[in-house]
Enzyme design. Structure first.
Site, PDB file in Angstrom:
ATOM      1  N   GLY A  72       0.838  -1.190   0.000  1.00 22.96           N
ATOM      2  CA  GLY A  72       0.000   0.000   0.000  1.00 22.96           C
ATOM      3  C   GLY A  72       0.871   1.237   0.000  1.00 22.96           C
ATOM      4  N   ALA A  73       1.882   1.227   0.852  1.00 30.01           N
ATOM      5  CA  ALA A  73       2.828   2.335   0.927  1.00 30.01           C
ATOM      6  C   ALA A  73       4.076   1.828   1.628  1.00 30.01           C
ATOM      7  CB  ALA A  73       2.227   3.514   1.683  1.00 30.01           C
ATOM      8  N   GLU A 105       7.576   3.256   3.968  1.00 30.20           N
ATOM      9  CA  GLU A 105       8.039   4.374   4.775  1.00 30.20           C
ATOM     10  C   GLU A 105       9.507   4.717   4.588  1.00 30.20           C
ATOM     11  OE1 GLU A 105       8.390   0.619   7.444  1.00 30.20           O
ATOM     12  OE2 GLU A 105       7.013   1.396   5.936  1.00 30.20           O
ATOM     13  N   HIS A 130       0.211   6.977   8.984  1.00 30.21           N
ATOM     14  CA  HIS A 130       0.881   5.698   9.252  1.00 30.21           C
ATOM     15  C   HIS A 130       2.346   5.766   8.810  1.00 30.21           C
ATOM     16  CE1 HIS A 130       0.684   1.142   9.514  1.00 30.21           C
ATOM     17  NE2 HIS A 130       1.808   1.333   8.838  1.00 30.21           N
ATOM     18  N   GLU A 131       2.568   6.168   7.565  1.00 29.08           N
ATOM     19  CA  GLU A 131       3.925   6.174   7.023  1.00 29.08           C
ATOM     20  C   GLU A 131       4.794   7.230   7.694  1.00 29.08           C
ATOM     21  OE1 GLU A 131       4.653   3.643   5.243  1.00 29.08           O
ATOM     22  OE2 GLU A 131       2.548   3.086   5.155  1.00 29.08           O
ATOM     23  N   HIS A 184       6.196   6.162  10.913  1.00 31.30           N
ATOM     24  CA  HIS A 184       7.374   5.311  10.763  1.00 31.30           C
ATOM     25  C   HIS A 184       8.678   6.108  10.733  1.00 31.30           C
ATOM     26  CE1 HIS A 184       5.873   1.294  10.419  1.00 31.30           C
ATOM     27  NE2 HIS A 184       5.094   1.535   9.370  1.00 31.30           N
ATOM     28  N   GLU A 244       5.074  -1.444  13.154  1.00 35.70           N
ATOM     29  CA  GLU A 244       3.736  -1.400  12.567  1.00 35.70           C
ATOM     30  C   GLU A 244       2.631  -1.192  13.590  1.00 35.70           C
ATOM     31  OE1 GLU A 244       3.563  -0.959   9.590  1.00 35.70           O
ATOM     32  OE2 GLU A 244       5.463  -1.732   8.822  1.00 35.70           O
TER      33      GLU A 244
END
Length: 1483
Positions: A1081-1082, A1084, A1117-1118, A1121, A1140
C-alpha cells in the site's frame, strides 16, 4: 576353584637412621590378572580368576618414623631389627582370596584415617589431598553394605595413591591401589570432573569387595560378573551419597551409550567369552566387560523390578559363600596348616547369578512369564545388540516391531552366519500418555520372533510413540518416517521437555548412530538436532556432543565455506545453553552445572565463538601476569588453557609447561595440563611437546605418556597435520624410545581415525609406503589396514557432507557479525529507456568495522552479477590491499562470501569495493521498473522497494535491519529524467556526466539507517510542493493536481508527530511518490515515502470520502514510521510490531489531530481492535513476538497481528499508564534509541521508568510483565463475569477465546495480565478507563465486591480499551439488553455499545452464548443512529447473512425482513433526511 588364605611376613631394609636404603622409597606389589606368578611361583596352581575393578580405602594410623608396610590384612606387630632389617607381621587373611587380589606396599607414605577403619595412604606432601576421598570412601562402603545386606569382611580398608601405576586402580581385598589423580583431590585446583572420577572410581573398587573378591568368577570367561557389577555400582552406589550429581542419568550417556557404540562393530565379543592365554584375558578388560555388562545389569534390574533385583543379588552373594580351609604362607616357604573352617568367599559363574535372580523373581512376584537365564543368555552369550524397528499402520493404529542386529558397518562378504536374536523387553509411551516413569516391561519380542504386531497400544494418528523408556533396554530404536517426524516436531516445540532428558538423549544417540549405519538419512538427524536451540540440560547435550563430534571431525574436510556454515549452525544450537550458563562460575552452581558449562564452553571456543575466545584469552592473559591474584576456576581451566594456546604463541605454552613442572605434587593438575598442551596452534611448539614424551627426563610419568600425542591430534584439525609431520620426521625416535616399531604403527592407526581430508590421507599413506622396509611385512600390513579408517572417513564425507552443509546453511539466514557496515558509497546507472535491456551498473564501497578477527566478509546479494576481478578490500589505516583467495555465492541464502588470505584485525576499518550489474525487473521488488502510459506511449520509470529483504537486489550489502549505516548515493540519468532519494540532492552548476551523456545526481549523506529504508527513483514525474518547499508529492505529470490534498495535510501530520514525540523530523525534506506499480500500500522509506497511486492521489470529482480518509490515515501511518521504524528500528523481524503497531495506532490518533471531525479515535475500535479480535480468535494465530528463522518467513509476519493486534495492545497500554505518561515514555524511548535499533524490552524499560517517575513505586504495573503476557502468546482472553445479585459480588475468570476450538486445541497455559475496568447502571461512568483491578496469570478467579445493585447491569472493559472480550451471566445480559431497548440506551457509551454487539454476536458464533440472547442485544439497533455500533453490527450480520443464504429461501427471507430490514429502516430514513450522516452512509 577357591583361593588360599595367606599369612604374610615382610622384611624392610633400612639404614641406621631408619631410612629406606633402596633408590626409591616405595615398593608396590600388584597382582592382576596373572602377575602373581612373577612374585610367588609356588601358587601357580591357584592363579585362577577373580578379576578386579576399583575400590578405594584409607588409614590414618601413625607409626612414627617407621617405614610402614601395608598389606590386605591388619598389621600385627614388628619384630626386632636384624641388622638393618625390620620384619612387619600381618594377620592371616580371614578367608581365601584369589592370588591377583593379594597386595603389599613398602613405603614412607603417611595416612589419613576415618573411624579407625578406612585409611588413605600417600606421599607426605600430598596428605591434605586425601580429604575428599577420605570423606566419601566410608560412605560408599556403608552404602554397599546396606544394599547387599553383607558387611565388609575385613577389619580395615586401606587405599594407596601410587605415583607410578599401570592401571587406573586395582581392587586388592582390603588394600586398594590407585593412580594418584584417581584418589587425590586439591580444592581450588582439581576440577569437578576430577571429583566425580574419584568418587566413581572409589565406588567401582569398593563394589569389587563383593563382586569379584567375595564372589569371584570361576574363570575369566565371565569377567563381566566382576567388572559389570563394579561399573554398575560405580554410579548407583553414589546416587544417595551425591544426589545432585544425577548419576542415574549420567550412567546412560557415560556408560550405556558408549557401550552401544563399542558393541556395534563386527570385532566385538560376547560378555561371556572363551579365553585361555594371558593375552586373551587382558584383551577382555574392555568396554564390553565393563560398560555393556553394566548396562545389561541395569536392564535386568528394570525387567525384574529394582527391589526384586536387589534381593536377588543378595541371594546370589549369600548362595556362593563356602566353608574353606585356611592356609598360611611364609617367606621361607609354603607350610599348610589346618586351622579349622570358617565362612569365606567362593567363585561363581553366570548361571549362579541367573538362578538366584530367577528364584527371587518367582518368590516375590510369582510370575512365570520369563526365565532369567533364558532371557539373559541372549544378551551374554552372543555379541552385539538389536535395533528395534517400529512400524506403524496409521489407518488401523497398530504397531509392528521387528529386530535385527545393529552394526555400524556390516561386514562385506562376512562369514558370521549366527542368527542374532534377543529377548527384548519392550517399554513405550505415547504423546497422549507421556508416561516416562514406568519402566516395567509391557511386552516381549522374544528370541524366536523376528517381528510381531503388538496387541497394544492403539495410538492416535497424530501421536508419536517412543520405545525404551529411560533407555533401560540395551538396544536402539528406529521408527517409520512419520513417527520420526512427529517426534522431531515435538522436540522442536515449546513442549519438548515433556520428553525427559534421558529419553531426549536416547533419541539423539540413536538417530546419530542410525544415520552412521545407513538406517536413516542425515536430514532426519539434523531435524532432530535442531531442537538443541532450546535445550539447556546436560544429559541430552552430552549425548548430542558424542554424535556431533563425529560429524564435526568429518566436516572439517568439507569445502571451507561448507564447514564454516556447519560451525555457525552448531554455534546457533549452542547459543541458549551458552547464554543460560554464562562463562562465569557461580556460587549457586551445582555439580552438574559445572560439568555442563565446561562442555558448552569447550565447544563454543573450539568453534571460534568470539565472545568465548575473547573471554578465555583475557582470563589467561590476566592469569599469566599475576597467577596468584587472577586464578582460573578449576572447571574453566581446560577451556581457558586450550583456547589461549590455540590463539597464542610460545610464551603461553612455556607458561603452562612451567606450571606442569611446578605442580609435580598435584597429579590432577599435571594430567589436565598434559591434555591441553597439545592445543597449541604452532607446529614447532607441538613438535617440541611430542618430543618431550620421548625423553625420560621430561617429568612426564610413563603412565601419562599416552596423553601427549592425542592432545595434539585431537585438539584441532591443524593438530592432525602437526602429528603427521612429526611422525614423518621422528618415527625412528618413537620406535627407539618404545623399543618397538609397533609403536609407530599404533600412532598411524590412531591418526587414521582422525583424518579429515584427502591431503592428510595421502600424506599418511605416503609415509607408510616410504618406511615399508623399516616396518616389516606384519607391521606394514597392519598400518595399511588401519588406513582403511581414513578411507571410510573420506567416503562418509563424499556421501554426506553436501546434505549436512545445505541443511546447516538453511538453518541460519542471519549474517555473521564479525564485521558491520559503517557507510555505503553507492553509484548506480540505470538503463530503462526504450529498447534497453533494463539493467543497471553499480559500484559500491562499503566501509566496514571489524568486531572480531575473521578471514571472511559475508554480504547479501540477490540477482546481481559480481565482477569478481574488481573485488578490492583495503585497510583504511594501512592503505594496503588484502588478498581474496575464494568467493562463494550461496544462492539459497543470498549470501556472497569473500574469503581472505589473512584475518581482518579486530577494531580495524576496511573498505570493500564491489562492481556489479543488476536487473530492472518488473517484479516490484528491489530496484525495478514500472511504467505508465501517455496515450499509447509507454513511459518507464526505475524505482525501488527494498522492504523487507530486497536491498540486496540493488547492491551488495548487509541487508538486515540491525546493521544500520550511512548512505551516500549517486545516480546517473538521462537529461529528460530526474532522480530523487532519501536525502536532498546536492545542487551543482556543473554536474558530472557519463560518456553517454548521463547526468550524475549526487545526494547528501543520510543518517545511519537500515538498508530496507533506502530508496531512489528515476522518472519524468512532476511534483507538487507546499509553500515551504520541504514537502513534495511526485506523480505522473497528468496526476500532479490530484496531490493537493496529500500536500495540504502532510506538514500538519509531521507537526503533530513532532509535538507528540518532542523530537523534530530528522531530515530536511519529505518526498512522497505515487508509483503506478507498487506491491505494498505504501512504504516508509526515510524521507522518500512511496505509495500506490490510489493511496496518495485524490480527485475531488471522482474520489470518495472513504478515499480521503484512507489517504489521511495512510500518510499518518507512514509518517509515524519516520520515528517508529526509521529513527528507531527493531533489530530483527521477530517483533515488527514495534514499527507497525505504533504506526497503526498513530494512523488513527495522529490523523485525528489533523482531521478532528472524523471520529477516528472511535473508528479505531471497530476498524482495528475488533478486526484484530476476529483474526486472533483462531488457533492458527501467532504471538506478536514471533521467531523468524528463514528470510522467506519475514513477509508473512506483516499481518493483522503485527498491525492491528499490536495497535490495539498499544492502545490498552496507553490507558493502563494514562495518556500523558504513555506519551512521555515514548518520547523518552525515542530519544534514547535514536539512530539505533531496539527490541521490546528496551521499550518496556523506558515506559516503566516514566511510569515510576510519574506515580512513584507502583507494584501493580510492571510493564514488561504485563506486555510479555500479551506479546509472547497468541490469542486473547474471554473474561467471564458471574454475579451474586444478593451479595453484590462478582466472580471473574479468564480463558482464551477461540471461535472454533477443536479437539487438538488446548487453552492450557494461556493467561494474561488483564486490566479490568467496569461500571454499573447506577454509576454509568464510562470515562474511567484506567484499570480498577487486575486479574493476573496466577489468578484462577477474582472475587469483586460492591458490584452494582440487584437491578443494576454491570459492563466491563470501559470503551473497550482492554484487548479482551466479556461474557456475563444470563441475568446481566438481560439487564443490559433492557437498557439498550430503552430510550436511555445512549447512557451506555457508544464504544461500549459497539463492544456489546461485537462480543455478544461472536460469543454466539463460538457457541458460548445462545443466539437468542445475542440477537436480543441487536434488537435495539432500530434506535441507533451512530456509525460506530452499526459498523460492529454489520460485521456480525455479514457473517450471518452469508451462512443463512444456505438455509431455506423462506428462512433467509425471514432473516432479511425481520432481523435486518426492521433494524435498518429507521436509521436509513434518518440518513436520507439529513446531510449529517453523509460520511456514514458512504461507509
Amino acid at each position: 576353584m577357591g583361593g588360599f588364605a595367606f599369612e604374610i611376613q615382610l622384611c624392610n631394609r633400612t639404614d641406621q637412621g631408619g631410612n629406606a636404603t633402596k633408590d626409591t622409597n616405595k615398593d608396590v606389589l600388584k597382582h592382576q590378572p596373572d602377575n602373581f606368578l612373577r612374585t610367588t611361583p609356588i601358587l601357580e596352581l591357584v592363579s585362577r580368576p577373580n578379576s578386579g575393578a576399583w575400590t578405594p580405602s584409607r588409614d590414618t594410623g601413625d607409626h612414627g618414623g617407621r617405614h610402614m608396610v601395608s598389606h590386605n590384612i591388619v598389621w600385627v606387630h614388628e619384630s626386632p631389627n636384624y641388622g638393618n632389617l625390620t620384619w612387619d607381621h600381618f594377620q592371616t587373611t580371614p578367608m581365601p582370596l584369589s592370588t591377583y587380589l593379594m597386595a603389599f606396599i613398602v613405603s614412607d607414605f603417611k595416612n589419613l584415617t576415618v573411624d579407625d577403619y578406612l585409611s588413605v595412604w600417600q606421599r607426605e606432601e600430598a596428605l591434605p589431598q586425601a580429604n575428599y576421598s577420605a570423606s566419601i570412601g566410608l560412605k560408599v562402603l556403608r552404602a554397599l553394605e546396606d544394599y547387599t545386606e553383607l558387611h565388609f569382611f575385613l577389619p580395615k580398608m586401606d587405599e594407596v595413591a601410587v605415583p607410578d601405576y599401570q592401571s587406573g586402580a586395582t581392587e586388592q581385598w582390603g588394600l586398594v591401589t590407585y593412580r594418584e589423580r584417581l584418589i587425590l583431590f586439591v580444592e581450588g585446583v582439581s576440577t569437578s570432573a576430577h571429583r566425580q572420577n574419584i568418587a566413581t572410581v572409589i565406588a567401582h573398587e569398593f563394589a569389587h569387595m563383593w563382586f569379584g573378591n567375595l564372589v569371584s568368577p570361576k574363570w575369566w570367561d565371565v569377567l563381566w560378573l566382576n567388572e559389570g557389577f563394579a561399573s554398575y555400582f560405580e554410579y548407583f552406589a553414589l546416587v544417595e551419597i551425591e544426589p545432585d550429581w544425577r548419576l542415574e542419568e549420567q550412567f546412560v550417556v557415560r556408560v550405556a551409550q558408549p557401550a552401544l557404540s563399542a558393541d556395534s562393530v563386527n570385532t566385538s565379543h560376547p560378555m561371556t567369552v572363551d579365553v585361555s592365554s594371558p593375552e586373551e584375558i587382558s584383551a577382555i578388560f574392555d568396554t564390553i566387560s565393563y560398560s555393556k555388562a553394566a548396562a545389561v545389569i541395569r536392564m535386568m534390574k528394570h525387567i525384574l523390578k529394582p527391589e526384586v533385583f536387589r534381593k536377588g543379588l543378595n541371594r546370589y552373594l549369600h548362595s556362593v559363600l563356602l566353608t574353606v580351609q585356611v592356609v598360611r604362607i611364609y617367606s621361607s616357604g609354603v607350610k599348610m596348616m589346618k586351622k579349622g573352617y570358617k565362612t569365606g568367599n567362593s567363585s561363581a559363574d553366570a548361571e549362579n547369578l541367573f538362578d538366584a535372580l530367577n528364584e527371587q523373581y518367582l518368590e516375590d512376584l510369582n510370575l512365570h512369564d520369563i526365565n532369567v537365564k533364558t532371557v539373559m543368555n541372549t544378551w551374554t552369550l552372543q555379541m552385539g545388540y538389536p535395533v528395534l524397528t517400529v512400524t506403524r499402520d496409521y489407518s488401523s493404529r497398530r504397531v509392528t516391531v521387528s529386530q535385527e542386529r545393529f552394526l555400524l558397518r556390516p561386514a562385506i562378504n562376512g562369514t558370521d552366519t549366527h542368527d542374532y536374536k534377543w529377548w527384548i523387553p519392550l517399554t513405550y509411551t505415547t504423546k497422549s500418555e507421556l508416561d516416562f516413569v514406568d519402566t516395567e516391561t509391557k511386552q516381549w519380542l522374544t528370541a524366536t520372533e523376528e517381528s510381531k504386531q503388538l496387541t497394544t497400544p492403539i495410538i492416535n494418528q497424530e501421536d508419536w510413540i517412543i520405545f525404551n523408556i529411560q533407555e533401560t533396554g540395551f538396544y536402539r530404536v528406529n521408527y517409520d518416517a512419520t513417527n520420526w517426524a512427529l517426534i522431531a516436531a515435538h522436540l522442536n516445540s515449546d513442549s519438548f521437555e515433556q520428553i525427559p532428558p534421558v529419553n531426549r538423549a536416547q533419541l539423539l544417540d540413536d538417530v546419530f548412530n542410525l544415520a552412521r549405519a545407513g538406517f536413516v538419512d542425515y536430514t532426519l538427524v539434523l531435524q532432530m538436532v535442531k531442537y538443541l536451540e532450546r535445550e539447556t540440560d546436560y544429559v541430552p547435550w552430552y549425548a548430542a556432543f558424542n554424535g556431533l563430534n563425529y560429524v564435526d571431525k568429518r566436516m572439517r574436510g568439507a569445502p571451507s565455506y561448507d564447514y564454516y556454515a556447519w560451525k555457525r549452525f552448531i554455534l546457533k544450537l549452542l547459543n541458549k545453553a551458552y547464554t543460560t550458563l554464562g562463562s562465569e562460575v557461580k556460587d549457586t552452581d551445582d555439580h552438574v552445572t559445572k560439568l555442563f558449562r565446561n562442555q558448552i564452553l569447550t565447544w563454543a571456543c573450539n568453534l571460534g565463538d568470539y565472545a568465548c575466545v575473547s573471554n578465555a584469552k583475557q582470563r589467561f592473559a590476566a592469569h599469566m601476569s599475576d597467577p596468584y591474584n587472577n586464578p582460573i576456576d578449576p572447571d574453566l581451566k581446560t577451556v581457558v588453557y586450550c583456547t589461549a594456546l590455540r590463539h597464542g604463541g610460545v610464551g603461553e605454552w612455556n607458561f603452562l609447561w612451567d606450571r606442569f613442572i611446578t605442580y609435580s605434587n598435584v597429579s590432577t593438575e599435571q594430567t589436565l595440563l598434559l591434555g591441553v598442551l597439545g592445543c597449541t596452534g604452532d607446529e614447532d611448539t607441538a613438535h617440541s611437546y611430542m618430543h618431550l614424551s620421548l625423553s625420560k627426563d621430561s617429568g612426564i610419568r610413563q603412565q601419562d605418556l599416552s596423553l601427549v600425542f592425542p592432545s595434539v591430534y585431537n585438539a584441532h584439525d591443524k593438530g592432525v597435520d602437526f602429528a603427521i609431520s612429526y611422525l614423518q620426521l621422528y618415527y625412528t625416535n618413537i620406535s627407539d624410545y618404545h623399543n618397538s616399531i609397533n609403536s609407530v604403527v599404533s600412532l598411524v592407526s590412531s591418526l587414521s581415525s582422525t583424518l579429515t581430508s584427502e591431503v592428510q590421507a595421502t600424506n599418511l599413506r605416503k609415509f607408510v609406503e616410504d618406511i615399508k622396509d623399516d616396518l616389516g611385512d606384519l607391521a606394514y600390513a597392519s598400518a595399511l589396514n588401519s588406513l582403511q579408517a581414513a578411507e571410510r572417513n573420506l567416503q562418509w564425507l563424499e556421501t554426506h557432507s553436501a546434505t549436512i552443509a545445505e541443511f546447516a546453511k538453511e538453518q541460519n539466514h542471519r549474517l555473521p557479525t564479525a564485521v558491520v557496515p559503517d557507510s555505503y558509497t553507492l553509484k548506480v546507472i540505470p538503463y530503462f529507456e526504450v529498447d534497453s535491456e533494463f539493467t543497471f551498473d553499480g559500484e559500491v564501497v562499503i566501509r566496514i568495522n571489524v568486531n572480531e578477527p575473521t578471514d571472511r566478509i559475508v554480504l547479501h546479494v540477490n540477482q546481481l552479477d559480481i565482477v569478481e576481478s574488481s573485488l578490492n578490500i583495503t585497510s583504511v589505516s594501512e592503505g594496503t590491499q588484502l588478498t581474496v583467495i575464494n568467493t562463494t555465492l550461496d544462492t539459497p541464502r543470498q549470501f556472497f562470501d569473500i574469503q581472505l588470505e589473512e584475518e581482518l584485525v579486530e577494531g580495524g576499518v576496511y573498505d570493500v569495493k564491489v562492481i556489479y550489474v543488476g536487473y530492472l525487473n518488473d517484479d516490484m521488488a528491489g530496484f525495478y521498473r514500472s511504467y505508465y502510459k501517455v496515450g499509447e506511449e509507454i513511459r518507464w520509470i526505475a524505482t525501488t522497494l527494498f522492504h523487507p529483504t530486497n536491498a540486496r537486489k540493488a547492491l551488495p550489502c548487509f541487508d538486515e535491519p540491525e546493521l544500520k549505516a550511512k548512505f551516500r548515493i549517486s545516480i546517473a540519468r538521462l537529461p529528460k529524467y530526474h532522480s530523487i532519494s532519501n536525502a536532498k540532492r546536492i545542487e551543482t552548476t556543473t554536474p558530472n556526466t557519463t560518456e553517454d551523456g548521463r547526468i550524475w545526481d549526487e545526494f547528501e549523506e543520510t543518517p545511519a539507517m537500515s538498508t530496507y529504508l533506502v530508496s531512489f527513483i528515476v522518472s519524468d514525474f512532476g511534483s507538487s510542493s507546499n509553500l515551504a518547499g520541504n514537502v513534495s508529492v511526485w506523480a505522473r505529470e497528468s496526476a500532479v493536481a490530484q496531490a493537493a490534498y496529500s500536500v495540504s495535510i502532510s506538514q500538519d501530520t509531521l507537526t503533530a508527530l513532532e509535538h507528540f514525540t518532542e523530537i523534530n523530523y530528522q531530515l530536511d525534506k519529505m518526498d512522497q511518490a505515487a508509483i503506478p506499480d507498487f506491491s505494498f500500500g505504501a512504504m516508509e522509506n526515510w524521507g522518500l515515502v512511496t505509495y500506490r497511486e490510489n493511496l496518495l492521489l485524490f480527485d475531488e470529482t471522482v474520489s470518495t470520502t472513504a478515499n480521503r480518509q484512507s489517504i489521511a490515515t495512510i500518510i499518518a501511518h507512514e509518517f509515524s514510521h519516520q520515528w517508529f521504524g526509521d529513527l528507531v528500528t527493531p533489530d530483527w523481524w521477530a517483533y515488527p510490531w514495534l514499527n507497525e503497531g505504533f504506526a497503526t495506532y498513530f494512523e488513527y490518533f495522529i490523523a485525528a489531530k489533523v482531521e478532528p471531525n472524523w471520529q477516528l479515535d472511535q473508528q479505531f475500535l471497530v476498524e482495528v481492535v475488533q478486526n484484530a479480535f476476529a483474526t486472533d480468535a483462531l488457533d492458527s494465530s501467532r504471538p506478536m513476538n514471533y521467531n523468524i528463522t528463514y528470510s522467506s518467513e519475514i513477509i508473512g509476519v506483516f499481518d493483522t497481528i503485527t498491525y492491528d493486534k499490536a495497535g490495539s495492545v498499544i492502545r490498552m497500554l496507553e490507558h493502563v499508564l494514562t495518556s500523558e505518561t504513555f506519551r512521555k515514555g515514548l518520547s523518552r524511548y525515542l530519544k534514547a534509541q535514536s539512530y539505533q535499533t531496539t527490541k521490546p524490552d528496551i521499550l518496556y524499560s523506558h515506559l516503566q521508568a516514566q511510569h515510576s517517575e510519574t506515580v512513584g513505586s507502583d507494584e501493580s504495573v510492571n510493564v514488561k510483565q504485563i506486555m510479555d503476557s500479551w506479546g509472547n502468546q497468541k490469542g486473547y482472553p474471554l473474561i467471564s463475569v458471574t454475579r451474586d445479585y444478593h451479595a453484590g459480588t462478582a466472580n471473574v475468570t479468564q480463558k482464551r477465546f477461540l471461535l472454533r476450538p477443536t479437539s487438538d486445541t488446548s487453552d492450557d497455559g494461556f493467561n494474561w495480565w488483564v486490566p479490568l475496568s467496569y461500571t454499573s447502571r447506577s454509576e454509568a461512568d464510562f470515562t474511567m478507563t484506567s484499570p480498577a483491578v487486575w486479574i493476573t496469570p496466577s489468578d484462577s478467579q477474582l472475587q469483586l465486591t460492591g458490584i452494582g445493585g440487584s437491578g443494576d447491569w454491570v459492563i466491563f472493559n470501559i470503551q473497550e480499551t482492554g484487548y479482551y472480550r466479556v461474557n456475563y451471566d444470563a441475568q446481566n445480559w438481560q439487564l443490559i439488553t433492557n437498557q439498550l431497548n430503552s430510550d436511555q440506551f445512549d447512557v451506555i457509551h457508544v464504544l461500549n455499545r459497539a463492544q456489546l454487539l461485537d462480543d455478544s454476536l461472536n460469543l454466539a458464533r463460538a457457541g458460548i452464548l445462545d443466539y437468542v440472547s445475542a440477537l436480543d442485544v441487536t434488537s435495539y439497533l432500530y434506535r441507533e443512529t451512530d456509525y460506530i455500533p452499526w459498523y460492529s453490527a454489520f460485521n456480525a450480520f455479514n457473517f450471518l447473512n452469508i451462512r443463512l443464504r444456505g438455509a431455506s429461501p423462506a428462512g433467509y427471507q425471514l432473516f432479511k425482513v425481520i432481523q435486518i430490514h426492521r433494524l435498518i429502516q429507521p436509521t436509513f430514513l434518518i440518513l436520507n433526511s439529513t446531510r449529517y450522516f453523509v460520511n456514514c452512509r458512504e461507509r
